[in-house]
Design a protein around this motif. Structure first.
Motif, PDB file in Angstrom:
ATOM      1  N   LEU A 141      39.511   1.721  34.223  1.00 28.37           N
ATOM      2  CA  LEU A 141      39.504   1.817  35.678  1.00 28.37           C
ATOM      3  C   LEU A 141      39.439   3.275  36.116  1.00 28.37           C
ATOM      4  N   LEU A 142      40.256   4.120  35.494  1.00 28.96           N
ATOM      5  CA  LEU A 142      40.226   5.545  35.843  1.00 28.96           C
ATOM      6  C   LEU A 142      38.835   6.125  35.600  1.00 28.96           C
ATOM      7  N   ASP A 143      38.248   5.798  34.452  1.00 30.04           N
ATOM      8  CA  ASP A 143      36.947   6.357  34.096  1.00 30.04           C
ATOM      9  C   ASP A 143      35.834   5.854  35.016  1.00 30.04           C
ATOM     10  N   SER A 144      36.027   4.673  35.598  1.00 31.11           N
ATOM     11  CA  SER A 144      34.994   4.123  36.482  1.00 31.11           C
ATOM     12  C   SER A 144      34.926   4.866  37.818  1.00 31.11           C
ATOM     13  N   TRP A 145      35.994   5.572  38.158  1.00 29.78           N
ATOM     14  CA  TRP A 145      36.004   6.347  39.403  1.00 29.78           C
ATOM     15  C   TRP A 145      35.399   7.719  39.122  1.00 29.78           C
ATOM     16  N   SER A 146      34.100   7.744  38.968  1.00 25.86           N
ATOM     17  CA  SER A 146      33.431   8.968  38.511  1.00 25.86           C
ATOM     18  C   SER A 146      33.444  10.077  39.554  1.00 25.86           C
ATOM     19  N   THR A 147      33.638   9.742  40.831  1.00 25.56           N
ATOM     20  CA  THR A 147      33.657  10.770  41.876  1.00 25.56           C
ATOM     21  C   THR A 147      35.054  10.970  42.455  1.00 25.56           C
ATOM     22  N   THR A 148      36.035  10.357  41.817  1.00 28.38           N
ATOM     23  CA  THR A 148      37.413  10.419  42.325  1.00 28.38           C
ATOM     24  C   THR A 148      38.365  10.856  41.213  1.00 28.38           C
ATOM     25  N   PRO A 149      38.994  12.010  41.341  1.00 25.60           N
ATOM     26  CA  PRO A 149      40.017  12.384  40.361  1.00 25.60           C
ATOM     27  C   PRO A 149      41.150  11.361  40.385  1.00 25.60           C
ATOM     28  N   ALA A 150      41.577  10.917  39.211  1.00 23.39           N
ATOM     29  CA  ALA A 150      42.639   9.901  39.141  1.00 23.39           C
ATOM     30  C   ALA A 150      43.412  10.062  37.846  1.00 23.39           C
TER      31      ALA A 150
END
Length: 261
Positions: A108-117
């Motif tokens: 899930l974290l990696d799928s947010w490619s334009t969002t630091p998480a």
């Protein structure tokens, strides 16, 4: 750090902040200490001074909900402070904790490619992060502790233009979310008390969980960014939260984030 005295230390710190006239009491002459005297708080809360002494000294560990609410009202605690008071009076939580994240959460974290998480626990250890979070700051690298980094890493002080405010928020959030009766948390706090800035902030006994809010950065490569922090619960592990930083669409902040990868 004695777990027996956590509740008492909080009560003493809070009564030191309430002036007699604010509580509707008449004050005569000069006071030796600031705030309410112990007998005044006991009277306002409807308990005996002897009982309040036992609470403050850590020799009574089982105040009723009625007593806790009376103390919270007398001390004018807000919702977060009242929750903290109840937590200090409750039995220690289970020793079980989750020091890792599932593959699903990492995906899930990696799928947010334009969002630091990233994911952290209540002790503010970073457990997982995506590439953009680590590019935003090494502070968000798994294995880092956000409290130690906030106060000990000179680069973090440069990263946050509002460092003093964010350091105070971090300290207040640690007090609100972590349990000092957990041995690892107690070790963290004890080690941090050697830092003058942290020690002064910790002594304030401020309580404020992490909120969704705007946060300013000054990145050494891309310059100024203003991002919205969002805090999400990890339902698979109730001692973890997911933190994301979002930019406004098609904004200079979004362009700056894109340059980090």
């Amino acid at each position: 750090m004695s777990g027996d005295k956590l509740l008492g230390d909080f009560l003493k710190a809070r009564r030191g902040r309430i002036q007699a006239h604010e509580a509707g009491l008449t004050s005569y002459g000069r006071r030796r200490v600031p705030g309410l005297r112990r007998d005044e708080l006991a009277r306002l809360a409807g308990v005996s001074e002897h009982y309040l002494i036992r609470l403050e000294q850590g020799t009574d560990h089982n105040p009723s909900a009625q007593v806790l609410q009376a103390l919270a009202t007398a001390l004018r605690l807000d919702r977060d402070e009242t929750a903290h008071l109840y937590a200090l009076a409750a039995p220690p939580p289970s020793a079980a904790r989750h020091d890792g994240v599932s593959d699903d959460v990492q995906q899930l974290l990696d799928s947010w490619s334009t969002t630091p998480a990233y994911v952290r626990n209540r002790r503010f250890d970073v457990l997982a992060a995506n590439k953009l979070a680590m590019a935003l700051s090494p502070l968000y690298t798994p294995g880092q502790n956000l409290v130690r980094g906030m106060f000990h890493d000179p680069g973090v002080r440069l990263l946050f233009p509002d460092w003093a405010e964010i350091a105070a928020q971090t300290t207040a959030a640690l007090r609100a979310e972590a349990d000092p009766r957990d041995p690892a948390t107690a070790d963290l706090i004890t080690s941090m008390l050697t830092d003058n800035d942290f020690r002064d902030l910790w002594a304030d006994h401020d309580v404020r969980p992490t909120r969704n809010e705007m946060k300013r950065f000054h990145h050494p490569s891309v310059g100024a960014l203003t991002l919205r922090r969002q805090t999400l619960s990890n339902v698979a592990a109730d001692d973890q939260v997911i933190i994301t930083y979002q930019s406004a669409p098609s904004s200079p902040d979004a362009d700056a984030l894109a340059k980090l990868l």
